[in-house]
Design a protein around this motif. Structure first.
Motif, mmCIF file in Angstrom:
data_model
loop_
_atom_site.group_PDB
_atom_site.id
_atom_site.type_symbol
_atom_site.label_atom_id
_atom_site.label_comp_id
_atom_site.label_asym_id
_atom_site.label_seq_id
_atom_site.Cartn_x
_atom_site.Cartn_y
_atom_site.Cartn_z
ATOM 1 N N LEU A 1 31.527 34.139 43.736
ATOM 2 C CA LEU A 1 32.443 35.257 43.543
ATOM 3 C C LEU A 1 31.683 36.572 43.417
ATOM 4 C CD1 LEU A 1 35.323 36.338 42.997
ATOM 5 C CD2 LEU A 1 34.833 35.961 40.581
ATOM 6 N N LEU A 2 30.641 36.576 42.607
ATOM 7 C CA LEU A 2 29.880 37.804 42.403
ATOM 8 C C LEU A 2 29.071 38.189 43.631
ATOM 9 C CD1 LEU A 2 28.775 37.260 38.712
ATOM 10 C CD2 LEU A 2 30.554 38.792 39.568
ATOM 11 N N ALA A 3 28.642 37.196 44.419
ATOM 12 C CA ALA A 3 27.853 37.486 45.623
ATOM 13 C C ALA A 3 28.711 37.953 46.793
ATOM 14 C CB ALA A 3 27.061 36.239 46.029
ATOM 15 N N PHE A 4 29.902 37.383 46.962
ATOM 16 C CA PHE A 4 30.709 37.652 48.147
ATOM 17 C C PHE A 4 32.051 38.316 47.851
ATOM 18 C CE2 PHE A 4 27.995 34.032 49.169
ATOM 19 C CZ PHE A 4 27.355 34.517 50.295
ATOM 20 N N GLY A 5 32.384 38.470 46.593
ATOM 21 C CA GLY A 5 33.655 39.059 46.220
ATOM 22 C C GLY A 5 33.703 40.555 46.490
ATOM 23 N N VAL A 6 34.893 41.094 46.413
ATOM 24 C CA VAL A 6 35.136 42.514 46.650
ATOM 25 C C VAL A 6 35.366 43.189 45.301
ATOM 26 C CG1 VAL A 6 36.700 44.179 47.710
ATOM 27 C CG2 VAL A 6 36.152 42.051 48.898
ATOM 28 N N CYS A 7 34.689 44.313 45.088
ATOM 29 C CA CYS A 7 34.836 45.060 43.837
ATOM 30 C C CYS A 7 35.960 46.078 43.962
ATOM 31 C CB CYS A 7 33.550 45.810 43.509
ATOM 32 S SG CYS A 7 32.162 44.732 43.203
ATOM 33 N N HIS A 8 36.835 46.081 42.992
ATOM 34 C CA HIS A 8 37.887 47.094 42.868
ATOM 35 C C HIS A 8 37.881 47.541 41.415
ATOM 36 C CE1 HIS A 8 40.124 47.238 46.669
ATOM 37 N NE2 HIS A 8 39.649 46.004 46.829
ATOM 38 N N GLY A 9 37.311 48.710 41.175
ATOM 39 C CA GLY A 9 37.184 49.182 39.803
ATOM 40 C C GLY A 9 36.233 48.290 39.034
ATOM 41 N N ASP A 10 36.703 47.726 37.942
ATOM 42 C CA ASP A 10 35.848 46.846 37.143
ATOM 43 C C ASP A 10 36.165 45.372 37.374
ATOM 44 O OD1 ASP A 10 38.296 46.803 35.935
ATOM 45 O OD2 ASP A 10 37.530 46.935 33.891
ATOM 46 N N LYS A 11 36.845 45.059 38.473
ATOM 47 C CA LYS A 11 37.201 43.675 38.804
ATOM 48 C C LYS A 11 36.504 43.235 40.092
ATOM 49 C CE LYS A 11 40.471 43.759 35.646
ATOM 50 N NZ LYS A 11 40.228 43.253 34.342
ATOM 51 N N VAL A 12 36.287 41.935 40.203
ATOM 52 C CA VAL A 12 35.739 41.338 41.421
ATOM 53 C C VAL A 12 36.673 40.211 41.814
ATOM 54 C CG1 VAL A 12 33.773 40.144 42.455
ATOM 55 C CG2 VAL A 12 33.376 41.845 40.681
ATOM 56 N N TYR A 13 37.065 40.175 43.083
ATOM 57 C CA TYR A 13 37.941 39.089 43.510
ATOM 58 C C TYR A 13 37.548 38.599 44.891
ATOM 59 C CZ TYR A 13 40.513 42.174 46.650
ATOM 60 O OH TYR A 13 40.855 43.022 47.664
ATOM 61 N N LEU A 14 37.981 37.386 45.202
ATOM 62 C CA LEU A 14 37.791 36.769 46.502
ATOM 63 C C LEU A 14 39.173 36.285 46.919
ATOM 64 C CD1 LEU A 14 35.477 35.972 48.464
ATOM 65 C CD2 LEU A 14 35.421 33.770 47.323
ATOM 66 N N SER A 15 39.728 36.895 47.966
ATOM 67 C CA SER A 15 41.072 36.517 48.392
ATOM 68 C C SER A 15 41.049 35.151 49.077
ATOM 69 C CB SER A 15 41.638 37.560 49.353
ATOM 70 O OG SER A 15 40.962 37.500 50.594
ATOM 71 N N LYS A 16 42.211 34.584 49.268
ATOM 72 C CA LYS A 16 42.321 33.291 49.938
ATOM 73 C C LYS A 16 41.746 33.384 51.346
ATOM 74 C CE LYS A 16 45.679 29.785 51.272
ATOM 75 N NZ LYS A 16 47.077 29.362 51.202
ATOM 76 N N LYS A 17 42.054 34.476 52.059
ATOM 77 C CA LYS A 17 41.550 34.672 53.418
ATOM 78 C C LYS A 17 40.020 34.752 53.421
ATOM 79 C CE LYS A 17 41.998 37.769 57.379
ATOM 80 N NZ LYS A 17 42.666 38.956 57.907
ATOM 81 N N GLN A 18 39.451 35.495 52.482
ATOM 82 C CA GLN A 18 37.994 35.603 52.398
ATOM 83 C C GLN A 18 37.363 34.258 52.062
ATOM 84 O OE1 GLN A 18 38.278 38.628 49.393
ATOM 85 N NE2 GLN A 18 37.218 40.111 50.706
#
Length: 69
Positions: free
Chosen positions: A37-54
């Motif tokens: 998650l931290l390596a490939f996730g997307v940062c938005h503000g202070d959150k990091v997420y990985l969508s289902k598509k990603q």
């Protein structure tokens, strides 16, 4: 099978409180999952997420790399 929700965690300095560790354990989230998650996730503000598509695209890339070894 992928989760229907987007995993949202505080970026970088997540406190390892009893509550956080309990939730991570209940959801079956491993340290390796957090690393991905931290390596490939997307940062938005202070959150990091990985969508289902990603997540699906990342899985395909990993499978391809494993097959071409």
């Amino acid at each position: 099978k992928y989760c229907k929700y987007i995993l949202i965690l505080t970026r970088g300095h997540m406190k390892n409180t009893h509550h956080v560790l309990s939730r991570i354990s209940q959801r079956g989230i491993t340290a390796n999952m957090l690393d991905v998650l931290l390596a490939f996730g997307v940062c938005h503000g202070d959150k990091v997420y990985l969508s289902k598509k990603q997540a699906i695209e990342l899985k395909k890339e990993i499978e391809f790399l494993l097959l071409t070894r």
